[in-house]
Design an enzyme around this catalytic site. Structure first.
Site: not given
Length: 233
Positions: A50, A84, A86, A125, A195
Site C-alpha cells: 500500500t 491482494n 501485491a 487496503t 485483503c
C-alpha cells in the site's frame, strides 16, 4: 504425479499461514501422501504494498521477484501470492519466473460470477482500493462494486493494521460493524474480503457477515492445480 505449490508469503505472515491452513483443511485426503507438496517463502522483507502504491514507498517487485525465483529453484510448479494488493505488481512477478502464477483476484471474480452475486461490498487496503484492480475485473462479469465511504475505509484499515497485523485480540470492532451494516442496507449481497488479513479478522473477531474469501478461492485453485482432491468440490 502431484505438482508442487509455491507460496510467495510474508504479506503478512498470518495471511500466509491462513492460506497454507486452508490448503490443508480443504484437501480431501485420507493420509499425508494425498496432500499437495507446498513450499513457502515467508519473505517479510517485501516492502509494504500500500505504501508503495500510495506514497512512494519502496518498490516491492525486487523482493517479490526474488521469492518467485527462490521457489522456482526449490522445485515449485506454480506460484501464488496471498496478498491482494501485491497483485498490482503481478506482471513484475510473472516476468521474473517461467512458472504460472495464479491470479487470486481474477479467480475471485470468477467465483462471484459462479455464485451469481451481482452486488459486492469491497473491503480492502487503501492501496487495493486506489488501484481499481477489483472494479475492473468485476466489471467484466457485470458485478457492481460498493466501497466504504472515507470514514468507513479508515475503519477497515484500522481492522487490518491495528487489529490483525498488530496482533490485537482486543480490537474494538463496533465501528466496523456499523460500516458493514450500512453497506448491507445499501444492497450489498456479500463482502469481498479483499485483503488477506480480513478472513482472519472476520474469524477472530466473530464478524457474522456473508463473504467471499479470496484466500479460500486461491486455496481451492492451488489444490486443483496440484492434482489433489478438494473437499465438497
Amino acid at each position: 504425479m502431484k505438482k508442487t505449490i509455491g507460496i510467495i508469503g510474508g504479506m503478512g505472515p498470518l495471511a500466509t499461514a491462513d492460506l497454507f491452513r486452508k490448503i490443508v483443511l480443504m484437501t480431501d485426503a485420507k493420509c499425508d501422501q494425498e496432500h499437495p507438496r507446498v513450499l513457502i517463502d515467508c519473505n517479510t522483507n517485501i516492502p509494504d504494498r500500500t505504501a508503495a502504491i500510495l506514497s512512494g514507498g519502496e518498490n516491492p517487485i525486487p523482493q517479490l521477484a526474488a521469492s518467485a525465483r527462490t521457489l522456482e529453484r526449490a522445485g515449485a510448479d506454480v506460484l501464488m501470492m496471498p496478498c491482494n494488493t501485491a497483485h498490482y505488481f503481478y506482471d513484475g512477478v510473472t516476468a521474473a519466473t517461467k512458472l504460472p502464477v495464479l491470479h487470486m483476484l481474477r479467480l475471485t471474480a470468477e467465483e462471484i460470477d459462479r455464485r451469481k452475486i451481482r452486488t459486492v461490498g469491497l473491503l480492502a487496503t487503501d492501496g487495493t482500493i486506489q488501484t481499481g484492480i477489483y472494479e475492473r475485473l468485476f466489471e467484466e462479469y457485470g458485478v457492481t462494486v460498493v466501497k466504504p465511504d472515507a470514514a468507513g475505509q479508515k475503519q477497515i484499515m484500522a481492522l487490518i493494521y491495528d487489529g490483525v497485523k498488530a496482533g490485537n485480540a482486543a480490537f474494538d470492532t463496533a465501528p466496523v460493524r456499523t460500516v458493514l451494516d450500512g453497506m448491507l442496507a445499501s444492497g450489498v449481497e456479500a463482502f469481498v474480503l479483499g485483503c488477506t488479513e480480513l478472513p482472519i479478522a472476520f474469524a477472530d473477531y466473530d464478524l457474522p457477515y456473508p463473504v467471499v474469501d479470496p484466500t479460500a478461492v486461491l486455496a481451492r485453485a492451488a489444490i486443483e492445480f496440484a492434482g489433489c482432491k478438494v473437499k465438497n468440490a
